[in-house]
Design a protein around this motif. Structure first.
Motif, PDB file in Angstrom:
ATOM      1  N   ALA A 147       2.889 -13.773  -6.378  1.00  0.00           N
ATOM      2  CA  ALA A 147       3.558 -14.547  -7.396  1.00  0.00           C
ATOM      3  C   ALA A 147       4.904 -15.046  -6.864  1.00  0.00           C
ATOM      4  N   GLY A 148       5.469 -14.128  -6.262  1.00  0.00           N
ATOM      5  CA  GLY A 148       6.917 -14.523  -5.659  1.00  0.00           C
ATOM      6  C   GLY A 148       6.740 -15.488  -4.320  1.00  0.00           C
ATOM      7  N   GLU A 149       5.970 -15.224  -3.599  1.00  0.00           N
ATOM      8  CA  GLU A 149       5.741 -16.167  -2.305  1.00  0.00           C
ATOM      9  C   GLU A 149       5.078 -17.473  -2.239  1.00  0.00           C
ATOM     10  N   LEU A 150       3.926 -17.422  -3.031  1.00  0.00           N
ATOM     11  CA  LEU A 150       3.128 -18.590  -3.074  1.00  0.00           C
ATOM     12  C   LEU A 150       3.770 -19.892  -3.600  1.00  0.00           C
TER      13      LEU A 150
ATOM     14  N   LYS B  15       6.939 -20.624  -3.477  1.00  0.00           N
ATOM     15  CA  LYS B  15       7.929 -21.165  -2.452  1.00  0.00           C
ATOM     16  C   LYS B  15       7.086 -22.005  -1.387  1.00  0.00           C
ATOM     17  N   ALA B  16       5.881 -21.502  -0.985  1.00  0.00           N
ATOM     18  CA  ALA B  16       5.135 -22.075  -0.119  1.00  0.00           C
ATOM     19  C   ALA B  16       4.658 -23.497  -0.545  1.00  0.00           C
ATOM     20  N   ARG B  17       4.487 -23.498  -1.957  1.00  0.00           N
ATOM     21  CA  ARG B  17       3.791 -24.974  -2.617  1.00  0.00           C
ATOM     22  C   ARG B  17       5.219 -25.768  -2.453  1.00  0.00           C
ATOM     23  N   ARG B  18       6.494 -25.351  -2.792  1.00  0.00           N
ATOM     24  CA  ARG B  18       7.475 -26.035  -2.636  1.00  0.00           C
ATOM     25  C   ARG B  18       7.434 -26.862  -1.315  1.00  0.00           C
ATOM     26  N   ALA B  19       7.425 -25.778  -0.437  1.00  0.00           N
ATOM     27  CA  ALA B  19       7.535 -26.560   1.113  1.00  0.00           C
ATOM     28  C   ALA B  19       6.666 -27.387   1.187  1.00  0.00           C
TER      29      ALA B  19
ATOM     30  N   SER C 209       2.058 -20.142   5.731  1.00  0.00           N
ATOM     31  CA  SER C 209       2.809 -18.902   5.881  1.00  0.00           C
ATOM     32  C   SER C 209       3.204 -18.216   4.887  1.00  0.00           C
ATOM     33  N   TRP C 210       2.461 -18.045   3.734  1.00  0.00           N
ATOM     34  CA  TRP C 210       3.019 -17.188   2.848  1.00  0.00           C
ATOM     35  C   TRP C 210       2.221 -15.797   2.779  1.00  0.00           C
ATOM     36  N   LEU C 211       1.039 -15.863   3.367  1.00  0.00           N
ATOM     37  CA  LEU C 211       0.081 -14.572   3.133  1.00  0.00           C
ATOM     38  C   LEU C 211       0.601 -13.496   3.743  1.00  0.00           C
ATOM     39  N   VAL C 212       1.182 -13.930   5.099  1.00  0.00           N
ATOM     40  CA  VAL C 212       1.784 -12.786   5.911  1.00  0.00           C
ATOM     41  C   VAL C 212       2.814 -11.925   5.231  1.00  0.00           C
ATOM     42  N   LYS C 213       3.730 -12.903   4.658  1.00  0.00           N
ATOM     43  CA  LYS C 213       4.989 -12.231   4.304  1.00  0.00           C
ATOM     44  C   LYS C 213       4.488 -11.609   2.788  1.00  0.00           C
TER      45      LYS C 213
ATOM     46  N   SER D 269      -3.120  -5.529  -7.799  1.00  0.00           N
ATOM     47  CA  SER D 269      -2.165  -5.842  -8.826  1.00  0.00           C
ATOM     48  C   SER D 269      -0.741  -5.843  -7.847  1.00  0.00           C
ATOM     49  N   LYS D 270      -0.661  -4.856  -7.176  1.00  0.00           N
ATOM     50  CA  LYS D 270       0.657  -4.903  -6.054  1.00  0.00           C
ATOM     51  C   LYS D 270       0.672  -6.308  -5.400  1.00  0.00           C
ATOM     52  N   PHE D 271      -0.406  -6.557  -4.635  1.00  0.00           N
ATOM     53  CA  PHE D 271      -0.270  -7.859  -3.957  1.00  0.00           C
ATOM     54  C   PHE D 271      -0.114  -8.949  -4.889  1.00  0.00           C
ATOM     55  N   GLU D 272      -0.600  -8.912  -5.940  1.00  0.00           N
ATOM     56  CA  GLU D 272      -0.651 -10.136  -6.654  1.00  0.00           C
ATOM     57  C   GLU D 272       0.904 -10.472  -7.314  1.00  0.00           C
ATOM     58  N   THR D 273       1.638  -9.118  -7.627  1.00  0.00           N
ATOM     59  CA  THR D 273       3.103  -9.439  -8.031  1.00  0.00           C
ATOM     60  C   THR D 273       3.772  -9.967  -6.795  1.00  0.00           C
ATOM     61  N   ARG D 274       3.369  -9.504  -5.577  1.00  0.00           N
ATOM     62  CA  ARG D 274       4.215 -10.099  -4.585  1.00  0.00           C
ATOM     63  C   ARG D 274       3.923 -11.499  -4.366  1.00  0.00           C
TER      64      ARG D 274
END
Length: 1500
Positions: free
Chosen positions: A204-207, A209-213, A264-268, A197-202
């Motif tokens: 939800a913020g990063e993916l 952005k990557a999709r927009r890129a 490059s969203w997974l590392v972040k 759940s911790k990972f999913e919260t983060r």
């Protein structure tokens, strides 16, 4: 001021300048008291804040706790609010107090010894106080017993840093092999659910952005694409060539953009999730690196001490103690740092596994098509593991740079600008390493592809092993696998050679650098003379430098591997989710299902499969969906379930759904678990469902009743049983809408009838529910409320049965074709038959439509559930008693485990080897490597170490020159000789390491090749019973994980082990050479070392085994989930499956976590041994100072400092080798699986055998497994040439066993089968199987071209293959495919409909042209028309054969020459249909039920 305070001098340096040095008392009473207090006051506020923030329930007060409360009550007590353990910094405070107090203690003792009684009272008070401090320190070292099982939560600070809280497990593991119960659970913070759940919260913020890129990239690409096109001038664009070129470019571009995905969203995301651990470990690593550079400085001081004859002895002792303290601090920092890094690694792996599983549950169908089951499991196993490996060492990226910079700085101080020469050599070697590393990455990626391919084929081989055996196709598939493996090994060899080059460069770097640096240093300036201080301090620094330089390329290569995995994971986790927006749920809707202009497709690129469907279904309706094969019936159902891509329109649904798929999906578990499917157990409903789905009879036959375990994919059930369990599962779930995709296809006519009446029909269990039934059985259609006729994905007509007949459209036309012979009326009449047979629990057949039409069999179904004769023991009585017995069994299940019925447990629990790996396994592996190779490998390694010792001794002789000569009279010839020999010895070392490595690469690859070949050959020769009792995941695990270990990991561990072992031996040899007294210390330390290792290895080995055993179910469960996704989603059970997978991951995680701790436990103890070696060797030097020179001191200590890490590595490698050799042990276990009879024997059948096709059974008996009863109990009959035999009988009568016996899938327990005068048991299996042909029930296909599926050995010409396809009416279909015969089939032939698969299997049989044909009635999922064609083809093409048909519907065998009726493994009737119908007997009653009065009534 301080002097006033103390009434004595505060500082007097002259006190230190004496053999008995001391500190002034005033200094000891002020500064040394303030140091610990300052530490306490500085950290107290921070500590109290932390306590306040993490308050939870207060823990109880214990005796130990009271004892600890003597001092500093405030913090200690407030600390209890958060955890029941002592504060780390209080423990540090006590340690500091005791250490600082020591100085005052010895001063006071000295004063008292000098009879200075002036401060007696003060001294006594101080002694009491000091004793208390020691007592508290000792007490704080003990841990308290906590309420939880896991002692790490309440461990004291000292127990924490030495990992002593883990002792109990190590002891337990040493006494007896550990089990899962012995291993403690991971703490809450590391549980899969929390991490996920911790990972999913983060995420939800990063993916997003990557999709927009990604969108921006695609728009940019499109823009640049269009501008290019505009650039063509008019004349040019007319040219055909240019247009063709543009088309090709577009195609290329299309495939390029299709590959693009959010990057490059997974590392972040991972960084944001775990930054806390990263920060802590960063600080620890920083401290450790700084401490590392104190050692060379201390060495320098000790060498000066040895050279200075007048130095006080206490200075030497101080240096020795400092050596020891620095080493201890280093050990603590390093181990805690490792502990954090490995925990981080496990957490990352857990997070990735959980995310991949969760993603799999929601993945869109388009994304799912890109991955086979094997590839998805690979993401979870291989890629998650790669990420784990790289996170373990992530800090080395900056730490390596820091160590290199600091080393060069200190070297500059020693040797001045000459260092630049050495650094230059290093810099030159880095690009060489880089080039090799990039090449390696390319090879690695290639190999991953090969591995995927190989596993894909293996998966298919294991799934279709029965077909391979029937058709004797094993050699063809073995060659396919071996071809891929050959390429894989070739890559492996290249990879190994490259790695050897890297190793050579690594190994030679420090040697080369020291040779170059020393040479430049002495050659640049004649005043530069190499003395011991300079040489050995530099050597120590070069040794420190060796580690970061060695790790750098390894780090780079593992980063590169991880980057491949990261991309794969980003692509998968960033894939599209299932878009169910077109499915609207409305609980206030008047209709239950409504399609509004709905068009759906399986793939956006192709046209819609379901087109513009409008359909309303009202509550409680029974709607039948009919149509030809490929008309889109199953797709319509999938669209409702939200499994397809929406083109336009939508579907509105009211209520919950239960789904029965066309190919039933059964989980590995008991029948009861499969039916309950996670719902509450309701005895009454359960019994109703069992009875309605006609399962009671089966449960009686199956060992253990409803608690019988079902193998993976329902391997030990017949097709009909699987289908009925699948139906029972849906019926038991109390849903509103039932989507039934042809559930009656795999069952016999009368069972189908029973199920229709009791479950689906107007009076069935589901009468009040809405039901959508896809069916080919037209005789049920009069009883449904509405019929929907599909054609090419659209609804051509809909309405009630009568309305459609009156309409005289497509439906009526199709129906007429098949009902012509049924009677004068054009429609089937429902015949309300007498109820006399109701007490059988099965109603009689209801109509006169030819039974051929009635139902089709999809899978291996042994069922004619009908009682064989009314006389044979009234069945109803038996059914009732079984029902009752089941009921009582379920109610009175005692609490303790019930004894298993013989044969109930199908899947054997995976065998966990315990105890030491047998020596024979090592021998097996070494034998595979080759004894000759081993001898040369070891010889080359030993030579390189002899050269190492030589170069060390030579250096100490060289440095002693500085005493004999000074700068002005140093002879040039002597200097050159020193440099020359030193260089030559260095070169010898490097070259021999290279030779050894290259030899080992060849040896180990050879071993890999041999083991894989043996494993594959043996698995293909294993009897069918082995595959029935072994889950496929377990066998695949051998080919995936274990082979990969033997390929990659084991060789590396073995090489490292040899290097470590020889490194330690050479170091100890050198120390003992200089100070022989050291031998006395080596012996006890050796004993401690070995005993720690023995304790550790037993525990570690078992933990690794537990790890791999808990991993298998995880992957099995995952692949099971992936294959059953539509069912899981339809029932909305994703959450339950997710929860189960979390539990499985946690179980595996606790084993891995425990294993990590066991490594740290070991490392702390071994480093202590290493630190003691350093301490004692420095102590020896101080004691024997008179006999030793500075050169010897430098020589001894520079080597001793190296030993700690090597000792640690040796045990690690011993354990690694033990762990990895387990892979050989597991492979060996399957290499030794008992084989079936040889494929070809000395005795070959005559050429052209069987020419006639006569079969004789002489008192033939057979059983499935030795512990089970006979299934055929003395069959005796003769089948003449070209006779057509029909075999009938109910489930478990032995029909399938008869087929299996002819192919010797089952070997005889007694009697014999003779074909054309040859006893089939006397010839090889392939000689037999190649001469028989079977059309099996399950249409099994393999990925690969159509041609390979029909003719894997290329025995037939293309004309023959086309002819066969024409006969099965597939010629036009195949001719229209772009690639024709080369058309690639998906895994298991998933890109064909089941009907087409069935026809291909028929084409296979036609090609074989053998004299004997066995048909396990194979017209399952084919529409009526095709069924008709198949029957005609079979009759015409196989007229010259002896044919045995296992019938599930009587009409198919009414035109056979003879009928064999089996019951309970015996032949009860055998004769022509006319004879058998003439006299009342089992066959007569069956026929009567099926509405067959005489032979002619079934003519088609």
């Amino acid at each position: 001021m301080l002097e006033k305070f103390c009434n004595s001098t505060f500082w007097n340096s002259s006190l230190l300048d004496s053999p008995e040095a001391d500190l002034p008392l005033c200094f000891e009473q002020t500064v040394l008291v303030w140091i610990p207090l300052g530490f306490l006051w500085l950290l107290a506020p921070w500590q109290l804040l932390h306590v306040y923030r993490s308050r939870n329930k207060k823990s109880s007060i214990t005796k130990l706790y009271l004892a600890k409360q003597l001092l500093v009550l405030l913090i200690q007590h407030s600390r209890r609010w958060c955890v029941q353990k002592d504060s780390w910094f209080l423990s540090l405070f006590w340690i500091l107090s005791v250490l600082c107090g020591t100085f005052q203690l010895q001063t006071l003792i000295r004063m008292l010894l000098k009879d200075n009684n002036s401060s007696l009272a003060y001294s006594c008070l101080f002694f009491i106080c000091y004793a208390f401090q020691i007592l508290i320190l000792v007490l704080s070292a003990f841990s308290e017993k906590g309420s939880s099982d896991n002692p790490s939560l309440t461990a004291s600070f000292l127990s924490k840093i030495t990992f002593s809280w883990y002792d109990s497990i190590v002891l337990k593991g040493y006494k007896q092999p550990l089990t899962l119960e012995d291993v403690w659970d991971v703490d809450e913070q590391s549980k899969t659910k929390v991490l996920g759940s911790k990972f999913e919260t983060r995420m939800a913020g990063e993916l997003p952005k990557a999709r927009r890129a990604l969108q921006r990239r695609q728009q940019k690409a499109q823009r640049s694409g269009t501008t290019k096109l505009h650039g063509l001038n008019k004349n040019q664009s007319q040219s055909q060539d240019v247009l063709v070129l543009e088309e090709a470019k577009k195609k290329k571009k299309k495939s390029g953009t299709a590959e693009d995905f959010p990057k490059s969203w997974l590392v972040k995301t991972l960084f944001k999730t775990f930054y806390g651990i990263l920060l802590k470990s960063f600080l620890l690593k920083l401290v450790y690196d700084t401490l590392t550079f104190l050692n060379p400085q201390l060495l320098k001081l000790l060498i000066s001490f040895a050279n200075d004859r007048d130095a006080y002895v206490w200075i030497g002792y101080l240096y020795s103690i400092l050596f020891f303290v620095v080493a201890l601090l280093q050990s603590c920092c390093l181990q805690y740092y490792f502990q954090l890094c490995f925990t981080l690694g496990v957490n990352v792996r857990t997070t990735i596994m959980a995310s991949v599983y969760k993603k799999a549950l929601n993945l869109s169908n388009r994304a799912r098509k890109l991955y086979t089951v094997g590839e998805t499991v690979n993401l979870m196993s291989v890629d998650a593991q790669k990420l784990m490996d790289v996170t373990n060492f992530i800090h080395l990226l900056w730490s390596n740079v820091l160590q290199i910079v600091l080393s060069i700085y200190f070297l500059w101080i020693e040797l001045g600008p000459s260092v630049l020469a050495g650094v230059g050599v290093m810099l030159l070697l880095i690009p060489a390493n880089g080039i090799i590393a990039t090449k390696n990455k390319a090879i690695q990626a290639k190999n991953m592809n090969k591995k995927d391919k190989r596993l894909k084929i293996m998966n298919e081989i294991l799934n279709g092993i029965k077909i391979l055996k029937y058709f004797a196709w094993e050699p063809s598939f073995r060659n396919q696998v071996n071809d891929i493996r050959k390429k894989e090994l070739k890559n492996l060899l290249t990879f190994g050679q490259m790695q050897s080059m890297i190793m050579f460069l690594l190994y030679s770097t420090p040697i080369l650098v020291s040779v170059v640096t020393f040479s430049v240093y002495v050659l640049v300036d004649s005043n530069n003379i190499l003395d011991a201080k300079k040489a050995f301090t530099s050597i120590t620094l070069f040794n420190i430098l060796r580690f970061p330089l060695g790790m750098f390329p390894m780090m780079i290569s593992s980063l590169l591997q991880a980057s491949v995995s990261l991309e794969r994971l980003e692509k998968y986790l960033g894939g599209d989710d299932l878009d169910t927006s077109a499915i609207r749920h409305d609980c206030h809707f008047d209709k239950v299902v409504q399609f509004s202009e709905a068009s759906f497709t399986w793939d956006r690129e192709t046209e819609a499969t379901i087109r513009d469907v409008n359909l309303d279904i009202m509550p409680g309706q029974l709607v039948a969906v009919v149509g030809t094969v490929g008309s889109g019936k199953s797709s319509l159902m999938s669209a409702m379930l939200g499994e397809m891509e929406n083109v336009h329109g939508h579907i509105t649904i009211k209520g919950t759904i239960a789904y029965v798929p066309q190919q039933s999906w059964i989980q590995n578990g008991t029948i009861k678990d499969n039916i309950l499917f996670g719902s509450e157990f309701d005895e009454k409903r359960y019994q109703q469902v069992l009875e309605a789905c006609a399962l009671l009879q089966d449960l009686k036959v199956l060992p253990g009743g409803d608690l019988a375990e079902i193998g993976e994919k329902g391997i030990n059930l017949s097709g009909g049983q699987k289908q009925r369990i699948s139906l029972a599962r849906a019926t038991y779930q109390n849903a509103d809408i039932y989507i039934l995709d042809d559930p009656l296809s795999a069952v016999d006519a009368h069972v189908g009838k029973h199920i229709f009446d009791k479950v689906l029909g107007p009076n069935g269990l589901l009468k009040s529910k809405t039901r959508l039934l896809v069916t080919h059985s037209i005789h049920f259609l009069p009883q449904v409320d509405e019929i929907v006729v599909l054609e090419n994905g659209t609804i051509s007509e809909k309405g009630s049965y009568r309305a459609l007949l009156a309409k005289k459209g497509l439906f009526a036309k199709n129906l007429k074709t098949f009902v012509k012979q049924a009677g004068p009326e054009g429609e089937a009449t429902v015949n309300e038959d007498s109820g006399e047979e109701d007490d059988y629990g099965l109603l009689s057949s209801v109509e006169e439509v030819p039974q051929d039409v009635a139902s089709f069999t999809m899978n291996r179904e042994n069922s004619l559930h009908r009682t064989l004769s009314r006389r044979s023991r009234s069945s109803s009585r038996r059914l009732k008693t079984l029902k009752n017995s089941l009921r009582t069994q379920n109610v009175n299940t005692p609490k303790e485990e019930k004894e298993l019925v013989k044969g109930q447990k199908l899947i054997e629990k995976e065998f966990i080897q315990t105890g030491k790996v047998k020596f024979s396994i090592y021998l097996k592996y070494l034998q595979a490597v080759g004894w000759c190779s081993i001898f040369f490998i070891v010889f080359a390694y030993v030579t390189s170490f002899v050269a190492l010792i030589g170069s060390n001794l030579w250096l100490s002789v060289w440095t002693s020159d500085s005493k004999t000569f000074n700068a002005s009279n140093y002879p040039a010839s002597q200097r050159d000789m020193r440099i020359g020999v030193y260089g030559a010895l260095g070169l010898t070392q490097g070259i021999f390491v290279l030779i050894a490595n290259i030899l080992s690469v060849y040896g180990f690859t050879h071993a890999s090749n041999i083991l894989h070949k043996q494993l594959l050959n043996n698995i293909l020769r294993a009897p069918m019973s082995f595959f029935d009792t072994t889950p496929i995941g377990r066998i695949v695990n051998r080919f995936a994980g274990d082979i990969s270990t033997v390929d990659d990991t084991l060789p590396v561990s073995l090489r490292s082990w040899i290097l470590c072992f020889l490194g330690i031996v050479s170091t100890l040899f050198m120390i003992c050479l200089a100070t022989p007294a050291f031998i006395i210390i080596v012996i006890p330390l050796g004993i401690i070392y070995v005993s720690v290792q023995i304790f550790y290895v037993a525990t570690s080995r078992q933990l690794r085994r537990l790890d791999s055993v808990t991993r298998s179910p995880l992957y099995s469960f995952f692949s099971e989930t992936v294959s059953g996704l539509p069912v899981i989603r339809a029932f909305q059970h994703q959450h339950r499956f997710l929860k189960h997978s979390e539990e499985l991951i946690d179980t595996n995680q606790k084993c891995v976590y425990s294993w990590i701790i066991s490594n740290r436990w070991l490392a702390v103890r071994l480093e202590l041994v290493g630190n003691l070696i350093v301490f004692f060797s420095s102590l020896m030097i101080v004691i024997f100072k008179i006999n030793l020179s500075g050169e010897v001191v430098g020589f001894v200590l520079s080597n001793a400092l190296n030993i700690t890490q090597t000792l640690n590595w040796l045990v690690r490698m011993t354990s690694e080798v033990e762990t990895n050799i387990v892979a050989v042990e597991r492979i060996n276990e399957y290499i030794n699986v008992e084989n079936e009879a040889p494929w070809v024997t000395e005795k070959r059948p005559p050429a052209g055998w069987p020419s006639k096709g006569e079969i004789q059974f002489n008192n033939y008996q057979v059983r499935y497994r030795p512990e089970l009863d006979l299934v055929l109990k003395g069959i005796t009959c003769d089948i003449r040439s070209q006779e057509k035999i029909g075999v009938v009988g109910r489930t478990g009568a032995g029909k399938s066993s008869l087929t299996n016996s002819l192919f010797r899938i089952l070997e005889a327990s007694g009697g014999q089968i003779i074909i054309d005068g040859v006893d089939i048991a006397s010839i090889g299996l392939h000689d037999l199987r190649e001469k028989l042909t079977i059309i099996p029930q399950d249409p099994v296909l393999f990925s690969g071209s159509l041609r390979v599926n029909l003719d894997p050995f290329n025995n037939y010409s293309d004309e023959e293959v086309w002819k066969a396809l024409e006969l099965v009416h597939l010629k036009s279909f195949v001719a229209n495919l772009p690639l024709g015969l080369s058309h690639e089939l998906a895994e298991a032939g998933d890109n064909l409909s089941i009907g087409q698969k069935q026809l291909l299997c028929l084409a296979r049989a036609l090609l074989r042209k053998s004299k004997i044909l066995i048909m396990d009635e194979a017209t399952a999922a084919v529409d009526l028309e095709t069924d008709q064609l198949i029957q005609i083809t079979i009759r015409k093409e196989f007229s010259h054969c002896t044919a045995i048909t296992i019938a599930h519907r009587l009409h198919t065998i009414m035109d056979s020459d003879k009928v064999m009726v089996l019951d309970n493994g015996k032949i009860v009737e055998f004769g022509s249909p006319e004879e058998l119908l003439a006299k009342p007997g089992p066959f007569y009653f069956m026929a009567k039920e099926a509405g067959i009065e005489n032979v002619n009534s079934t003519a088609l």
